[in-house]
Scaffold this active site. Structure first.
Site, PDB file in Angstrom:
ATOM      1  N   CYS A  57      -9.397  -1.782   3.888  1.00  0.00           N
ATOM      2  CA  CYS A  57      -8.670  -0.601   3.400  1.00  0.00           C
ATOM      3  C   CYS A  57      -9.058  -0.277   1.947  1.00  0.00           C
ATOM      4  O   CYS A  57     -10.161   0.155   1.694  1.00  0.00           O
ATOM      5  CB  CYS A  57      -7.173  -0.792   3.576  1.00  0.00           C
ATOM      6  SG  CYS A  57      -6.274   0.791   3.593  1.00  0.00           S
ATOM      7  N   PHE A  58      -8.161  -0.471   0.974  1.00  0.00           N
ATOM      8  CA  PHE A  58      -8.516  -0.223  -0.419  1.00  0.00           C
ATOM      9  C   PHE A  58      -9.725  -1.068  -0.804  1.00  0.00           C
ATOM     10  O   PHE A  58     -10.621  -0.610  -1.524  1.00  0.00           O
ATOM     11  CB  PHE A  58      -7.319  -0.553  -1.318  1.00  0.00           C
ATOM     12  CG  PHE A  58      -7.443  -0.062  -2.732  1.00  0.00           C
ATOM     13  CD1 PHE A  58      -7.297   1.280  -3.045  1.00  0.00           C
ATOM     14  CD2 PHE A  58      -7.703  -0.947  -3.766  1.00  0.00           C
ATOM     15  CE1 PHE A  58      -7.405   1.726  -4.360  1.00  0.00           C
ATOM     16  CE2 PHE A  58      -7.805  -0.516  -5.083  1.00  0.00           C
ATOM     17  CZ  PHE A  58      -7.657   0.825  -5.374  1.00  0.00           C
TER      18      PHE A  58
ATOM     19  N   GLU B  64      -5.449  -7.077  10.518  1.00  0.00           N
ATOM     20  CA  GLU B  64      -4.300  -7.995  10.530  1.00  0.00           C
ATOM     21  C   GLU B  64      -3.110  -7.389  11.265  1.00  0.00           C
ATOM     22  O   GLU B  64      -2.255  -8.107  11.770  1.00  0.00           O
ATOM     23  CB  GLU B  64      -3.917  -8.404   9.108  1.00  0.00           C
ATOM     24  CG  GLU B  64      -3.185  -7.365   8.293  1.00  0.00           C
ATOM     25  CD  GLU B  64      -4.097  -6.345   7.643  1.00  0.00           C
ATOM     26  OE1 GLU B  64      -3.609  -5.589   6.782  1.00  0.00           O
ATOM     27  OE2 GLU B  64      -5.302  -6.291   7.984  1.00  0.00           O
TER      28      GLU B  64
ATOM     29  N   GLY C  24      -4.464  -2.117  -0.688  1.00  0.00           N
ATOM     30  CA  GLY C  24      -3.604  -1.824  -1.825  1.00  0.00           C
ATOM     31  C   GLY C  24      -3.407  -0.338  -2.003  1.00  0.00           C
ATOM     32  O   GLY C  24      -4.028   0.479  -1.311  1.00  0.00           O
TER      33      GLY C  24
ATOM     34  N   HIS D   3      -6.680  -1.832   9.455  1.00  0.00           N
ATOM     35  CA  HIS D   3      -6.032  -3.127   9.230  1.00  0.00           C
ATOM     36  C   HIS D   3      -6.128  -4.029  10.446  1.00  0.00           C
ATOM     37  O   HIS D   3      -5.282  -3.979  11.338  1.00  0.00           O
ATOM     38  CB  HIS D   3      -4.557  -2.917   8.861  1.00  0.00           C
ATOM     39  CG  HIS D   3      -4.366  -2.285   7.528  1.00  0.00           C
ATOM     40  ND1 HIS D   3      -4.210  -3.015   6.370  1.00  0.00           N
ATOM     41  CD2 HIS D   3      -4.335  -0.990   7.159  1.00  0.00           C
ATOM     42  CE1 HIS D   3      -4.088  -2.185   5.336  1.00  0.00           C
ATOM     43  NE2 HIS D   3      -4.161  -0.947   5.796  1.00  0.00           N
TER      44      HIS D   3
ATOM     45  N   ASN E  82      -3.414   2.593   7.267  1.00  0.00           N
ATOM     46  CA  ASN E  82      -2.559   3.043   6.171  1.00  0.00           C
ATOM     47  C   ASN E  82      -3.466   3.390   4.993  1.00  0.00           C
ATOM     48  O   ASN E  82      -3.620   2.620   4.055  1.00  0.00           O
ATOM     49  CB  ASN E  82      -1.556   1.961   5.771  1.00  0.00           C
ATOM     50  CG  ASN E  82      -0.710   2.389   4.587  1.00  0.00           C
ATOM     51  OD1 ASN E  82      -0.675   3.554   4.227  1.00  0.00           O
ATOM     52  ND2 ASN E  82      -0.030   1.444   3.971  1.00  0.00           N
TER      53      ASN E  82
ATOM     54  N   GLN F  68     -12.833   0.607   0.241  1.00  0.00           N
ATOM     55  CA  GLN F  68     -13.216   1.682  -0.670  1.00  0.00           C
ATOM     56  C   GLN F  68     -13.857   1.112  -1.941  1.00  0.00           C
ATOM     57  O   GLN F  68     -14.820   1.688  -2.469  1.00  0.00           O
ATOM     58  CB  GLN F  68     -11.988   2.519  -1.005  1.00  0.00           C
ATOM     59  CG  GLN F  68     -11.402   3.237   0.214  1.00  0.00           C
ATOM     60  CD  GLN F  68      -9.921   3.555   0.062  1.00  0.00           C
ATOM     61  OE1 GLN F  68      -9.346   3.419  -1.009  1.00  0.00           O
ATOM     62  NE2 GLN F  68      -9.296   3.966   1.151  1.00  0.00           N
TER      63      GLN F  68
ATOM     64  N   SER G  94       0.809  -1.214   0.000  1.00  0.00           N
ATOM     65  CA  SER G  94       0.000   0.000   0.000  1.00  0.00           C
ATOM     66  C   SER G  94       0.846   1.269   0.000  1.00  0.00           C
ATOM     67  O   SER G  94       0.334   2.357  -0.267  1.00  0.00           O
ATOM     68  CB  SER G  94      -0.942   0.008   1.215  1.00  0.00           C
ATOM     69  OG  SER G  94      -1.904  -1.017   1.099  1.00  0.00           O
TER      70      SER G  94
END
Length: 387
Positions: free
Chosen positions: A256-257, A356, A228, A354, A298, A260, A49
């Site tokens: 995350c990505f 993870e 990503g 995240h 992130n 979106q 990312s």
């Protein structure tokens, strides 16, 4: 003490920071962003990312524990450049197999040390993320500034194809196999399939260009949309794939990505944050439980739902979409950014951060349990309907 080669960092608004070469000698360009984590620099460097971003570490001491062969989140370093204040002269840890600067140099990562990272972070915090250049071969700030302003911006950047896996691969479940998940690799971190594996999930990781039929041909019980880099507004193919999965009511989880992408598939827009969320200490409210979690982030973009954005309090209501109702499930308590969505009528949910968390807190690890529960509920429902 070895004398280091001089280097300079120039932001696109012209502000210049002097320093010394760290890592590879040369020149690099990207988007300047800051990470507030005090640990996990190896995981940061190898997170896809961060592709095309120059990472500023706000923690002053970096490299203390060296590097090892176990903590990488992908097969290489992805950052475009690296900015630190006080690099460790010696990395010391029982797991270390080498030093951070040597690793940066070996992989051709241009960095700079001796920078006032507190002042640089405050500047980015006030002015926003912007393009930047680092050079240890050109000492003329004006010359470097010209090239910085010619570099591509992150807004409008379609980067998934540059970080995705070239070939599909499988991460097997640990212990008894329960479910199969097909992960669309938009820049996946290794710890995602590892966290799924501990829950009895076998993960098939497929390239970003894969179709929904290729994902489901793995025998998948569900689809995962990975983190990503880049601008989610450019990712039309993954959005179309997610919409088809929603139409077929295949269980979906996006991080995350991927959050979106799923947000766009549900009909919401996305927008670029002023300076983003990056670090392992971000407070997020889980509206389902009322708990505040310390989370790892992130992201430089966010999902725009009706009434959100620009610090507005996100409405706690069911929002109508093409696929039924959707709730905002998680909210960042620093700035009211949407951090998660949960569909009411189809089996889908997302989080912008995240769970993870490699490296980082484990407060949000339960979300992988929620994913397994979603798959289990859907599997039982299909079994009853086929009976």
């Amino acid at each position: 003490m070895v004398k280091r080669r001089p280097a300079i960092l120039v932001l696109e608004d012209g502000r210049t920071f002097p320093g010394e070469a760290y890592g590879s000698v040369g020149e690099t360009f990207g988007e300047a962003v800051f990470n507030t984590g005090m640990t996990g620099y190896q995981e940061t460097l190898t997170d896809p990312s961060y592709h095309r971003q120059v990472v500023v570490q706000t923690a002053p001491h970096i490299g203390n524990t060296g590097v090892n062969g176990e903590d990488d989140e992908s097969g290489r370093i992805w950052v475009a450049g690296y900015v630190v204040r006080d690099p460790a002269r010696i990395g010391s840890n029982w797991r270390a197999t080498g030093g951070l600067e040597d690793r940066l140099a070996t992989e051709g990562v241009v960095g700079i040390s001796g920078v006032d990272t507190r002042a640089l972070t405050r500047h980015l915090r006030e002015r926003g993320a912007m393009r930047v250049g680092i050079s240890s071969v050109d000492s003329d700030p004006q010359s470097l500034l010209t090239r910085v302003r010619q570099a591509p911006q992150m807004a409008g950047a379609d980067l998934s194809a540059e970080v995705t896996t070239a070939e599909p691969y499988v991460v097997e479940a640990l212990g008894e196999h329960r479910f199969t998940v097909a992960a669309l690799d938009l820049g996946i971190k290794r710890n995602v399939p590892r966290r799924l594996a501990t829950r009895g999930v076998t993960t098939h990781v497929l390239p970003a260009s894969s179709t929904i039929d290729q994902l489901l041909a793995t025998g998948a019980d569900a689809i995962f949309l990975s983190p990503g880099p880049g601008d989610p507004a450019t990712a039309d193919a993954p959005v179309a794939l997610a919409r088809e999965a929603l139409r077929r009511e295949v269980p979906l989880f996006g991080i995350c990505f991927g959050s979106q992408i799923l947000g766009r598939a549900l009909g919401f827009g996305t927008y670029k944050l002023g300076y983003g969320h990056r670090g392992i200490n971000q407070p997020v409210l889980d509206r389902a439980t009322g708990k505040v979690e310390v989370t790892s982030h992130n992201h430089g973009f966010a999902v725009q739902v009706p009434g959100s954005g620009n610090g507005a309090v996100v409405p706690d209501q069911v929002i109508d979409t093409d696929f039924g109702g959707v709730r905002v499930s998680h909210v960042c308590l620093n700035d009211n950014v949407v951090e998660g969505l949960r569909a009411v009528d189809v089996p889908a949910f997302t989080v912008q951060y995240h769970p993870e968390a490699a490296a980082g807190p484990h407060d949000a690890d339960y979300l992988f349990d929620r994913f397994a529960e979603l798959i289990e509920g859907r599997t039982h429902s299909k079994g009853r309907s086929n009976a």
